[in-house]
Every structure is written in structure tokens, then in C-alpha cells.
Design an enzyme around this catalytic site. Structure first.
Site, PDB file in Angstrom:
ATOM      1  CG  ASN A  62      -2.078  -0.889   1.133  1.00 55.09           C
ATOM      2  OD1 ASN A  62      -2.497  -1.251   0.030  1.00 55.09           O
ATOM      3  ND2 ASN A  62      -2.649  -1.251   2.264  1.00 55.09           N
ATOM      4  CE  LYS A  86      -5.056  -1.644  -3.109  1.00 54.78           C
ATOM      5  NZ  LYS A  86      -4.012  -1.802  -2.173  1.00 54.78           N
TER       6      LYS A  86
END
Ligand code: KPL
Length: 301
Positions: A99, A180
């Protein structure tokens, strides 16, 4: 293929476990001691939407390893330490499946091997040492970190797809990483602060905040030269919240375990880039401040 998964927590164990199915690849998990010990003793169990019972090598020592590919799944705050350890080994390619932003640059700055960018939207949770549950089917996207084609990304993509992971090879990774980021910026802090599953983000009270957060992220992406529309950012966030509705986001898992979160590399990153460009991002700023004060109150920052 010889594959090292560096930082085998929930997502890394899921990916590593699937790659090790039917002994298709020689997989080494670099994991925390309790997990590594359990995997060495009784193997790794993948449960839930995807299943496997496999016997990968497991270690706590990520130094002097050699493999075709190293998949990095550590938290962003640990990327520099991972890069330093990986630099003592030898790899044909290193793939960041993390992430937040900036991981690929950190890895590339320390490593000779080519660094690929990747995103993963699978829901995963480590239930206990040696056991990981797949709580939501998603997609892995891999590609050259600067965009364009890459034969290494093609090879990794084929390997992942053959292992049963829904995988796409993309030639627009900078845009995919921002998309994302919009997904994580919309879902992770809300689910962490409210202690709810990802699907709750789609409910009436939360959805407006999540949408505004994703839209702000898209606006900052465009200011950084990345062509991400508000509509695509919101659609991606809502699709992941739907597909992983029953999943506890990684930030919620961090909060529950009283660990420092990835807020700085997610919403905090959006705020920093917005500040540099004189843009207003009130939703990202508020969520960042709330999660940081939660961390401060627990002495985590
Ligand atoms: O990346 C994730 C995370 O939890 O960090 C999603 C895709 C939102 C899955 O929960």
C-alpha cells in the site's frame, strides 16, 4: 521459480501460499517469528475464498537470500529496512506489492535488481500463526514502475495467474498506483476509525466521505501529471469495497493490534502532495489528523 516473499503477513502469506501450491514454485516466506515458527512446524494453511495447504520455507532472516523474484509486502514504514536486507541478497526482479506511495523508489535506490510496481486488492487476514484467510477476491496488477512494457512483469504476471491469482499486466502503473491510493484513502481510515468491515464504507453515512476522499486523491493525481478521473477513482474504491465487503482493511487490522498504521503513506501522502501544489484536500486532511491523533495517544508516533 524461486520466490521470496519479504514481509509475509496477511497479503504476503496469501500470495506466497498460492504460489507454493502443488510445489509449483520454491517459495521462502520472510515473516515474524511466531508465523515463521508455525509455518516451519505445520506448514501454511490458506482458508476462505481461496484454499491451500503448503510447506514453504519460512525464516525470520531476510538477509543474503537469492531468488528469481522477491515480492515485497512489508508496511511502507518498513520498506527501507526491507531494501537494506534485500540488498545483501541476489534477485532477478523485485516486485513491490504494498500500500501507499514511494515504495518502488525506496527499493530501487538500494537494489541493483529491476524493481516492478504492483497493486493487490485481495482481502486477507492472518487468523493465527500459520493460518491466513482470503476474505475477498480481488486483483493483482503488475508492471514497470515508470509505465511501459516489461518482459519481467509479463513473466511475473503469468506466474501469478497460473497460481490462481486474478492478475493483469499493465503499462500504466503510475496511474494504477494512484487509483489504488484512492481506494485505500477512501476505505482504510474510515474502516479503521469506525472499526467496521470494508463493506460498511458503502453505507449511507460513510459513502459520501469515502467518495470525497477518492475524488480529492484523483485531483491531486492529475496535478501530479497522472490521468485519473474522479469517476474512475470513485468507481475503483466502490468496486473494492464491494468485492472485499467482509474484509477488515489492513489499517483496521493495525488499529486493532495497536500498531502504527500506514496513514502517512496513504492519506498523508495525498495531503503532502496537495500542500506542495496549493490544493485543498479537507477530507484527506481530516482523516489523516484523526488517525495520527489515535497513534499519538498510544505513543506510536
Ligand atoms: O488494500 C487493502 C487494504 O486493506 O489495505 C484493501 C484492498 C482495501 C483490502 O482490504
Amino acid at each position: 521459480m524461486e520466490i521470496v516473499v519479504f514481509g509475509a503477513g496477511s497479503l504476503g502469506s496469501l500470495v506466497g501460499g498460492l504460489l507454493a501450491r502443488e510445489r509449483a514454485h520454491d517459495v521462502t516466506l520472510v515473516a515474524r517469528r511466531d508465523h515463521a515458527d508455525a509455518v516451519r512446524e505445520s506448514g501454511l494453511r490458506v482458508e476462505g475464498e481461496l484454499e491451500a495447504r503448503v510447506d514453504p520455507t519460512a525464516t525470520t532472516d531476510g538477509r543474503e537470500l537469492a531468488a528469481d523474484v522477491a515480492i515485497v509486502t512489508v508496511k511502507t514504514a518498513d520498506t527501507a529496512a526491507a531494501a537494506e536486507a534485500l540488498a545483501t541478497g541476489s534477485f532477478d526482479a523485485v516486485l513491490s506489492l504494498q500500500n501507499g506511495m514511494g515504495n518502488e523508489e525506496t527499493l530501487a535506490g538500494a537494489l541493483d535488481a529491476p524493481v516492478l510496481a504492483g497493486t493487490a486488492s485481495y482481502g486477507a487476514i492472518r487468523r493465527e500463526p500459520g493460518v491466513v484467510e482470503c476474505t475477498g477476491l480481488g486483483e493483482v496488477v503488475v508492471g514497470a514502475r515508470g509505465g511501459g512494457s516489461s518482459h519481467l512483469a509479463d513473466r511475473v504476471g503469468r506466474t501469478f495467474a497460473a497460481a490462481g491469482l486474478e492478475t493483469a499486466v499493465a503499462d500504466d502503473m503510475p496511474r494504477r498506483l494512484w487509483e489504488k491510493l484512492a481506494v485505500n484513502a477512501g476505505i482504510n481510515p474510515i474502516t479503521a476509525l469506525a472499526d467496521v468491515d470494508n463493506g460498511a464504507v458503502l453505507e449511507r453515512a460513510a459513502i459520501e466521505v469515502a467518495r470525497v476522499t477518492a475524488r480529492e486523491t484523483a485531483r491531486v493525481a492529475r496535478a501530479c501529471g497522472v490521468d485519473l478521473s474522479d469517476r474512475d477513482a470513485v468507481a475503483a474504491m466502490e468496486a473494492v469495497a464491494t468485492d472485499t465487503a467482509a474484509n477488515a482493511s489492513s489499517m483496521r487490522q493495525d488499529v486493532r493490534a495497536e500498531r502504527r498504521t500506514e496513514i502517512d503513506a496513504i492519506n498523508g501522502y495525498v495531503v503532502d502532495r496537495a500542500d506542495e501544489r496549493g490544493l485543498e484536500v479537507p477530507a484527506n486532511r481530516t482523516l489523516t489528523a484523526l488517525v495520527r491523533s489515535w497513534e499519538r495517544a498510544r505513543g506510536l508516533r
